[in-house]
Design a protein around this motif. Structure first.
Motif, PDB file in Angstrom:
ATOM      1  N   PRO A 185     -16.301  11.685  -0.395  1.00  0.00           N
ATOM      2  CA  PRO A 185     -15.536  10.440  -0.229  1.00  0.00           C
ATOM      3  C   PRO A 185     -15.446   9.669  -1.546  1.00  0.00           C
ATOM      4  CG  PRO A 185     -17.354  10.568   1.352  1.00  0.00           C
ATOM      5  CD  PRO A 185     -17.519  11.709   0.411  1.00  0.00           C
ATOM      6  N   THR A 186     -14.364   8.932  -1.713  1.00  0.00           N
ATOM      7  CA  THR A 186     -14.159   8.129  -2.914  1.00  0.00           C
ATOM      8  C   THR A 186     -14.326   6.660  -2.565  1.00  0.00           C
ATOM      9  OG1 THR A 186     -12.607   9.780  -3.762  1.00  0.00           O
ATOM     10  CG2 THR A 186     -12.559   7.604  -4.786  1.00  0.00           C
ATOM     11  N   GLN A 187     -15.418   6.071  -3.031  1.00  0.00           N
ATOM     12  CA  GLN A 187     -15.699   4.658  -2.788  1.00  0.00           C
ATOM     13  C   GLN A 187     -14.927   3.789  -3.770  1.00  0.00           C
ATOM     14  OE1 GLN A 187     -19.847   3.638  -3.154  1.00  0.00           O
ATOM     15  NE2 GLN A 187     -19.476   1.474  -2.751  1.00  0.00           N
ATOM     16  N   GLY A 188     -14.428   2.640  -3.303  1.00  0.00           N
ATOM     17  CA  GLY A 188     -13.793   1.653  -4.177  1.00  0.00           C
ATOM     18  C   GLY A 188     -12.383   1.999  -4.623  1.00  0.00           C
ATOM     19  N   ALA A 189     -11.747   2.992  -3.999  1.00  0.00           N
ATOM     20  CA  ALA A 189     -10.355   3.296  -4.338  1.00  0.00           C
ATOM     21  C   ALA A 189      -9.466   2.145  -3.868  1.00  0.00           C
ATOM     22  CB  ALA A 189      -9.915   4.604  -3.684  1.00  0.00           C
ATOM     23  N   THR A 190      -8.421   1.874  -4.633  1.00  0.00           N
ATOM     24  CA  THR A 190      -7.474   0.822  -4.269  1.00  0.00           C
ATOM     25  C   THR A 190      -6.370   1.424  -3.409  1.00  0.00           C
ATOM     26  OG1 THR A 190      -7.917  -0.334  -6.342  1.00  0.00           O
ATOM     27  CG2 THR A 190      -5.900  -0.936  -5.171  1.00  0.00           C
ATOM     28  N   VAL A 191      -6.175   0.844  -2.232  1.00  0.00           N
ATOM     29  CA  VAL A 191      -5.174   1.305  -1.272  1.00  0.00           C
ATOM     30  C   VAL A 191      -4.097   0.225  -1.194  1.00  0.00           C
ATOM     31  CG1 VAL A 191      -4.766   1.975   1.122  1.00  0.00           C
ATOM     32  CG2 VAL A 191      -6.949   2.544   0.014  1.00  0.00           C
ATOM     33  N   THR A 192      -2.907   0.540  -1.669  1.00  0.00           N
ATOM     34  CA  THR A 192      -1.796  -0.412  -1.683  1.00  0.00           C
ATOM     35  C   THR A 192      -0.814  -0.017  -0.588  1.00  0.00           C
ATOM     36  OG1 THR A 192      -2.067  -0.637  -4.070  1.00  0.00           O
ATOM     37  CG2 THR A 192      -0.008  -1.443  -3.131  1.00  0.00           C
ATOM     38  N   VAL A 193      -0.421  -0.968   0.237  1.00  0.00           N
ATOM     39  CA  VAL A 193       0.518  -0.693   1.322  1.00  0.00           C
ATOM     40  C   VAL A 193       1.851  -1.352   0.974  1.00  0.00           C
ATOM     41  CG1 VAL A 193       0.976  -0.931   3.790  1.00  0.00           C
ATOM     42  CG2 VAL A 193      -1.369  -0.573   2.985  1.00  0.00           C
ATOM     43  N   LEU A 194       2.906  -0.514   0.914  1.00  0.00           N
ATOM     44  CA  LEU A 194       4.251  -0.984   0.569  1.00  0.00           C
ATOM     45  C   LEU A 194       5.209  -0.691   1.722  1.00  0.00           C
ATOM     46  CD1 LEU A 194       4.432   0.637  -2.985  1.00  0.00           C
ATOM     47  CD2 LEU A 194       3.839  -1.731  -2.467  1.00  0.00           C
ATOM     48  N   ASN A 195       6.175  -1.570   1.915  1.00  0.00           N
ATOM     49  CA  ASN A 195       7.259  -1.351   2.872  1.00  0.00           C
ATOM     50  C   ASN A 195       8.541  -1.623   2.107  1.00  0.00           C
ATOM     51  OD1 ASN A 195       9.311  -1.793   4.831  1.00  0.00           O
ATOM     52  ND2 ASN A 195       7.739  -2.124   6.368  1.00  0.00           N
ATOM     53  N   ASP A 196       9.405  -0.608   1.978  1.00  0.00           N
ATOM     54  CA  ASP A 196      10.625  -0.727   1.160  1.00  0.00           C
ATOM     55  C   ASP A 196      10.295  -1.179  -0.255  1.00  0.00           C
ATOM     56  OD1 ASP A 196      12.512   0.173   2.984  1.00  0.00           O
ATOM     57  OD2 ASP A 196      12.791  -1.825   3.847  1.00  0.00           O
ATOM     58  N   GLN A 197       9.241  -0.650  -0.816  1.00  0.00           N
ATOM     59  CA  GLN A 197       8.769  -0.936  -2.171  1.00  0.00           C
ATOM     60  C   GLN A 197       8.310  -2.380  -2.354  1.00  0.00           C
ATOM     61  OE1 GLN A 197      11.505   0.526  -5.111  1.00  0.00           O
ATOM     62  NE2 GLN A 197      11.602   2.540  -4.184  1.00  0.00           N
ATOM     63  N   LYS A 198       8.119  -3.111  -1.255  1.00  0.00           N
ATOM     64  CA  LYS A 198       7.597  -4.478  -1.318  1.00  0.00           C
ATOM     65  C   LYS A 198       6.127  -4.459  -0.917  1.00  0.00           C
ATOM     66  CE  LYS A 198      12.030  -6.446  -0.127  1.00  0.00           C
ATOM     67  NZ  LYS A 198      12.825  -7.006   0.961  1.00  0.00           N
ATOM     68  N   LEU A 199       5.301  -5.173  -1.668  1.00  0.00           N
ATOM     69  CA  LEU A 199       3.869  -5.226  -1.401  1.00  0.00           C
ATOM     70  C   LEU A 199       3.602  -5.895  -0.053  1.00  0.00           C
ATOM     71  CD1 LEU A 199       0.936  -4.820  -2.367  1.00  0.00           C
ATOM     72  CD2 LEU A 199       1.093  -7.096  -3.389  1.00  0.00           C
ATOM     73  N   VAL A 200       2.839  -5.217   0.791  1.00  0.00           N
ATOM     74  CA  VAL A 200       2.435  -5.776   2.084  1.00  0.00           C
ATOM     75  C   VAL A 200       1.002  -6.261   1.987  1.00  0.00           C
ATOM     76  CG1 VAL A 200       2.069  -5.271   4.537  1.00  0.00           C
ATOM     77  CG2 VAL A 200       4.034  -4.282   3.335  1.00  0.00           C
ATOM     78  N   VAL A 201       0.101  -5.391   1.511  1.00  0.00           N
ATOM     79  CA  VAL A 201      -1.312  -5.738   1.417  1.00  0.00           C
ATOM     80  C   VAL A 201      -2.014  -4.721   0.513  1.00  0.00           C
ATOM     81  CG1 VAL A 201      -2.035  -4.397   3.439  1.00  0.00           C
ATOM     82  CG2 VAL A 201      -3.341  -6.418   2.791  1.00  0.00           C
ATOM     83  N   VAL A 202      -3.145  -5.132  -0.041  1.00  0.00           N
ATOM     84  CA  VAL A 202      -3.992  -4.245  -0.847  1.00  0.00           C
ATOM     85  C   VAL A 202      -5.370  -4.218  -0.201  1.00  0.00           C
ATOM     86  CG1 VAL A 202      -5.083  -3.876  -3.095  1.00  0.00           C
ATOM     87  CG2 VAL A 202      -2.737  -4.742  -2.976  1.00  0.00           C
ATOM     88  N   GLY A 203      -5.939  -3.017  -0.085  1.00  0.00           N
ATOM     89  CA  GLY A 203      -7.280  -2.864   0.458  1.00  0.00           C
ATOM     90  C   GLY A 203      -8.090  -1.915  -0.409  1.00  0.00           C
ATOM     91  N   PHE A 204      -9.340  -1.703  -0.019  1.00  0.00           N
ATOM     92  CA  PHE A 204     -10.234  -0.844  -0.801  1.00  0.00           C
ATOM     93  C   PHE A 204     -11.032   0.044   0.150  1.00  0.00           C
ATOM     94  CE2 PHE A 204      -9.475  -4.718  -3.099  1.00  0.00           C
ATOM     95  CZ  PHE A 204      -9.082  -4.249  -4.331  1.00  0.00           C
ATOM     96  N   THR A 205     -11.416   1.216  -0.335  1.00  0.00           N
ATOM     97  CA  THR A 205     -12.225   2.114   0.476  1.00  0.00           C
ATOM     98  C   THR A 205     -13.682   1.671   0.453  1.00  0.00           C
ATOM     99  OG1 THR A 205     -12.517   3.631  -1.391  1.00  0.00           O
ATOM    100  CG2 THR A 205     -10.701   4.109   0.133  1.00  0.00           C
ATOM    101  N   ASP A 206     -14.375   1.972   1.545  1.00  0.00           N
ATOM    102  CA  ASP A 206     -15.800   1.639   1.635  1.00  0.00           C
ATOM    103  C   ASP A 206     -16.640   2.767   1.024  1.00  0.00           C
ATOM    104  OD1 ASP A 206     -15.929   3.702   3.545  1.00  0.00           O
ATOM    105  OD2 ASP A 206     -16.045   2.321   5.249  1.00  0.00           O
ATOM    106  N   ALA A 207     -17.953   2.713   1.221  1.00  0.00           N
ATOM    107  CA  ALA A 207     -18.871   3.703   0.635  1.00  0.00           C
ATOM    108  C   ALA A 207     -18.593   5.118   1.131  1.00  0.00           C
ATOM    109  CB  ALA A 207     -20.312   3.314   0.942  1.00  0.00           C
ATOM    110  N   LYS A 208     -17.987   5.246   2.297  1.00  0.00           N
ATOM    111  CA  LYS A 208     -17.660   6.569   2.855  1.00  0.00           C
ATOM    112  C   LYS A 208     -16.206   6.955   2.617  1.00  0.00           C
ATOM    113  CE  LYS A 208     -21.233   6.283   6.360  1.00  0.00           C
ATOM    114  NZ  LYS A 208     -21.537   6.284   7.787  1.00  0.00           N
TER     115      LYS A 208
END
Length: 134
Positions: A83-106
């Motif tokens: 697993p990759t901890q601390g990866a940045t997960v960006t959620v886009l809809n029609d190339q517009k930013l919806v939200v940014v999240g991060f992966t946990d320790a798992k």
């Protein structure tokens, strides 16, 4: 609402009045797409061809979104299968930013309260190449 020409140019942008109506006068002859959107309702679009001396009345019935969705996944290092901890997960809809999240320790992440739609999810982490999923 927005009215877009056949060449993809936004011709008009407006809000409806208290009766839910809008008027866009003096449009040149063309085929237009009307996009209607408002918070907590499903977006709609409709194409119409405007011909000489024509008045067009379009009725949009908007649907209230009662159920929001979630996206849950895990980010794994393809070489080590860990697993990759601390990866940045960006959620886009029609190339517009919806939200940014991060992966946990798992390597897990969950993005909640998403409206129905198609999302693009680029995932980045230090030392790794960008990978995107739809």
């Amino acid at each position: 609402m927005e009215i877009v020409s056949s060449q993809g140019e936004i011709i008009a942008s407006s809000f409806t009045n208290e009766s839910g109506q809008y008027v866009v006068p003096e449009l040149p002859l063309d085929t237009y797409t009307t996009f209607v959107s408002t918070d907590n309702y499903l977006d709609q679009q409709r194409a119409v061809t405007l011909e000489s001396n024509q008045f067009i009345s379009e009725r949009f019935v908007v649907t209230f979104i009662t159920k929001l969705g979630s996206i849950t996944s895990q980010v794994i290092n393809t070489e080590t299968k860990q697993p990759t901890q601390g990866a940045t997960v960006t959620v886009l809809n029609d190339q517009k930013l919806v939200v940014v999240g991060f992966t946990d320790a798992k390597g897990n992440f969950t993005i909640n309260e998403l409206h129905p739609g198609i999302y693009t999810i680029p995932v980045t982490a230090d030392g790794f190449t960008l990978e995107t999923h739809r």
